[in-house]
Design a protein around this motif. Structure first.
Motif, PDB file in Angstrom:
ATOM      1  N   ALA A  48      26.331  44.904  39.389  1.00 25.85           N
ATOM      2  CA  ALA A  48      27.681  44.873  38.801  1.00 25.85           C
ATOM      3  C   ALA A  48      28.702  44.935  39.937  1.00 25.85           C
ATOM      4  O   ALA A  48      28.559  45.732  40.867  1.00 25.85           O
ATOM      5  CB  ALA A  48      27.861  46.054  37.855  1.00 25.85           C
ATOM      6  N   GLU A  86      21.171  42.230  36.913  1.00 25.42           N
ATOM      7  CA  GLU A  86      22.610  42.026  36.695  1.00 25.42           C
ATOM      8  C   GLU A  86      23.348  43.357  36.663  1.00 25.42           C
ATOM      9  O   GLU A  86      24.420  43.508  37.228  1.00 25.42           O
ATOM     10  CB  GLU A  86      22.854  41.292  35.374  1.00 25.42           C
ATOM     11  CG  GLU A  86      23.029  39.809  35.518  1.00 25.42           C
ATOM     12  CD  GLU A  86      23.530  39.191  34.219  1.00 25.42           C
ATOM     13  OE1 GLU A  86      24.691  39.410  33.875  1.00 25.42           O
ATOM     14  OE2 GLU A  86      22.735  38.503  33.573  1.00 25.42           O
ATOM     15  N   GLY A  87      22.746  44.317  35.953  1.00 28.43           N
ATOM     16  CA  GLY A  87      23.354  45.645  35.876  1.00 28.43           C
ATOM     17  C   GLY A  87      23.431  46.295  37.235  1.00 28.43           C
ATOM     18  O   GLY A  87      24.438  46.908  37.597  1.00 28.43           O
ATOM     19  N   ARG A  88      22.352  46.128  38.008  1.00 27.85           N
ATOM     20  CA  ARG A  88      22.304  46.733  39.349  1.00 27.85           C
ATOM     21  C   ARG A  88      23.356  46.103  40.261  1.00 27.85           C
ATOM     22  O   ARG A  88      23.893  46.747  41.146  1.00 27.85           O
ATOM     23  CB  ARG A  88      20.897  46.515  39.940  1.00 27.85           C
ATOM     24  CG  ARG A  88      20.620  47.278  41.193  1.00 27.85           C
ATOM     25  CD  ARG A  88      20.501  48.760  40.874  1.00 27.85           C
ATOM     26  NE  ARG A  88      20.570  49.585  42.078  1.00 27.85           N
ATOM     27  CZ  ARG A  88      21.692  50.051  42.581  1.00 27.85           C
ATOM     28  NH1 ARG A  88      22.855  49.768  42.029  1.00 27.85           N
ATOM     29  NH2 ARG A  88      21.694  50.815  43.651  1.00 27.85           N
ATOM     30  N   GLU A 106      31.789  51.082  34.676  1.00 27.08           N
ATOM     31  CA  GLU A 106      31.007  52.311  34.490  1.00 27.08           C
ATOM     32  C   GLU A 106      29.707  52.291  35.295  1.00 27.08           C
ATOM     33  O   GLU A 106      28.961  53.266  35.270  1.00 27.08           O
ATOM     34  CB  GLU A 106      30.671  52.495  33.002  1.00 27.08           C
ATOM     35  CG  GLU A 106      31.877  52.635  32.099  1.00 27.08           C
ATOM     36  CD  GLU A 106      32.602  53.964  32.276  1.00 27.08           C
ATOM     37  OE1 GLU A 106      31.984  54.907  32.790  1.00 27.08           O
ATOM     38  OE2 GLU A 106      33.787  54.037  31.907  1.00 27.08           O
ATOM     39  N   ALA A 107      29.431  51.189  35.970  1.00 28.69           N
ATOM     40  CA  ALA A 107      28.167  51.070  36.711  1.00 28.69           C
ATOM     41  C   ALA A 107      28.115  52.071  37.863  1.00 28.69           C
ATOM     42  O   ALA A 107      29.149  52.541  38.347  1.00 28.69           O
ATOM     43  CB  ALA A 107      27.996  49.652  37.239  1.00 28.69           C
ATOM     44  N   ILE A 108      26.903  52.358  38.286  1.00 28.58           N
ATOM     45  CA  ILE A 108      26.681  53.420  39.271  1.00 28.58           C
ATOM     46  C   ILE A 108      27.460  53.182  40.573  1.00 28.58           C
ATOM     47  O   ILE A 108      28.026  54.113  41.155  1.00 28.58           O
ATOM     48  CB  ILE A 108      25.161  53.615  39.535  1.00 28.58           C
ATOM     49  CG1 ILE A 108      24.881  54.855  40.360  1.00 28.58           C
ATOM     50  CG2 ILE A 108      24.532  52.409  40.195  1.00 28.58           C
ATOM     51  CD1 ILE A 108      25.030  56.131  39.592  1.00 28.58           C
ATOM     52  N   LEU A 113      18.316  41.051  33.372  1.00 25.81           N
ATOM     53  CA  LEU A 113      19.429  41.892  32.911  1.00 25.81           C
ATOM     54  C   LEU A 113      19.546  43.157  33.773  1.00 25.81           C
ATOM     55  O   LEU A 113      20.644  43.600  34.101  1.00 25.81           O
ATOM     56  CB  LEU A 113      19.217  42.285  31.449  1.00 25.81           C
ATOM     57  CG  LEU A 113      19.768  41.304  30.414  1.00 25.81           C
ATOM     58  CD1 LEU A 113      19.259  41.665  29.035  1.00 25.81           C
ATOM     59  CD2 LEU A 113      21.289  41.287  30.425  1.00 25.81           C
ATOM     60  N   ALA A 114      18.392  43.739  34.108  1.00 23.15           N
ATOM     61  CA  ALA A 114      18.399  44.942  34.948  1.00 23.15           C
ATOM     62  C   ALA A 114      19.016  44.635  36.315  1.00 23.15           C
ATOM     63  O   ALA A 114      19.782  45.429  36.869  1.00 23.15           O
ATOM     64  CB  ALA A 114      16.975  45.471  35.117  1.00 23.15           C
ATOM     65  N   GLY A 163      31.563  46.363  34.181  1.00 23.46           N
ATOM     66  CA  GLY A 163      30.930  46.933  35.379  1.00 23.46           C
ATOM     67  C   GLY A 163      31.606  48.184  35.876  1.00 23.46           C
ATOM     68  O   GLY A 163      31.111  48.842  36.797  1.00 23.46           O
TER      69      GLY A 163
END
Lengths: 221, 104
Positions: free
Chosen positions: A25, A21-23, A91-93, A18-19, A89
């Protein structure tokens, strides 16, 4: 491995994926690259046609075309931007950094162009010694603007590539610097606009189209 | 680093250590921030109410910040990891790794 350890290992494995996947995005702003790229492409072709004599149009039509083209792209961006903020995604960094960098680049280039235009228009005399409204000084000044723009694009693409962990965008950043050098080498010549037009397709429209495709089908690696 | 044999599973942060909250923290640790519906889709299986409860728990612990806003008429709930949350997350991973004897 006991049952507890087995369960914890599974939980950690899920957490890890999951981490990642978030990275990873996807970048959601591809449509901006395409719209702005196409608007700039159209303006550069028009600019080239007028300065090369291929199109018989009054010199004032050049700044008019640029203001109209950039204005239309800006209005479209405002409308499209609201929808993009609701995408997964957004809002992702990577997207946050990309948005901030490109807003700054847009502000920088817009302010640069408008101030340069106004300053030249109000100058008491031309840098060539003739009338203030001498078209040559506008041509000379804006001949610098094109390479500066590609330099700014290169920096923005590099920052976006780093934030979004995108090696592909890093290559487009390098390409943008190459176009910058080519445009600078052709300073004062109509061919500069053709190089710029081809360059904007390469470093804005093309990566934008790739991003749009990836936003629909998130990338793997 | 602590000796894994000295660790007690009770030392694991209960606020993070639930499947939904662990998944929320994991996803946000990578993305930095995420919208409620995006989290729901990524985690899978959680209802709106269930996810809200877990997000509130993480927010109350100060691990995530929750921002509610509107884009046009659409309401958005954006969850962002706080500095305290990042520290807790790193500490949680370290404890888990030690407990499972993944390191050292």
């Amino acid at each position: 491995m006991n049952e507890l350890q087995q369960r914890l290992t599974e939980d950690l494995s899920i957490a890890r994926s999951l981490a990642e996947e978030g990275r990873n995005a996807p970048l959601v702003g591809g449509i901006f690259y395409v719209v702005w790229g196409l608007a700039i492409f159209a303006c550069l072709i028009f600019n080239w046609a007028v300065v090369s004599g291929a199109l018989a149009a009054a010199p004032w039509s050049i700044p008019a075309a640029w203001f109209a083209g950039m204005g239309a792209a800006h209005v479209y961006s405002r409308v499209a931007g609201a929808r993009l903020r609701t995408l997964p995604g957004a809002e992702a960094i990577g997207n946050a950094v990309s948005g901030a960098v490109w807003r700054s680049v847009g502000l920088f280039l817009g302010l640069f162009a408008v101030t340069l235009f106004a300053a030249l228009f109000q100058a008491p005399t031309s840098i060539f010694g003739g009338a203030a409204a001498d078209g040559r000084q506008f041509g000379a000044a804006f001949s610098i603007f094109l390479p500066v723009s590609f330099g700014a694009y290169g920096v923005a693409l590099a920052a976006t590539a780093e934030a979004a962990k995108s090696p592909l965008l890093k290559r487009f950043s390098l390409l943008s610097f190459i176009v910058m050098a080519a445009a600078l080498a052709l300073i004062g010549r109509p061919a500069q606009f053709i190089v710029g037009a081809a360059g904007i397709l390469l470093v804005s429209v093309l990566p934008g189209a790739i991003m749009m495709r990836r936003a629909v089908a998130p990338r793997n690696g | 680093m602590a000796d894994p044999r000295d660790l007690d599973y009770k030392e694991i942060d209960d606020v993070i250590h639930g499947r939904v909250r662990l998944a929320v923290m994991a996803y946000i640790s990578g993305a930095g921030a995420a919208e409620f519906n995006e989290l729901k889709a990524k985690i899978g299986g959680a209802t709106d109410g269930n996810l809200s409860v877990h997000i509130t728990k993480l927010e109350e612990a100060g691990y995530i910040g929750v921002e509610k806003k509107f884009v046009g008429r659409k309401p958005l709930t954006v969850c962002r990891m706080t500095d305290k949350g990042r520290e807790a997350w790193i500490s949680y991973i370290d404890r888990m790794a030690a407990l499972l004897n993944l390191r050292g």
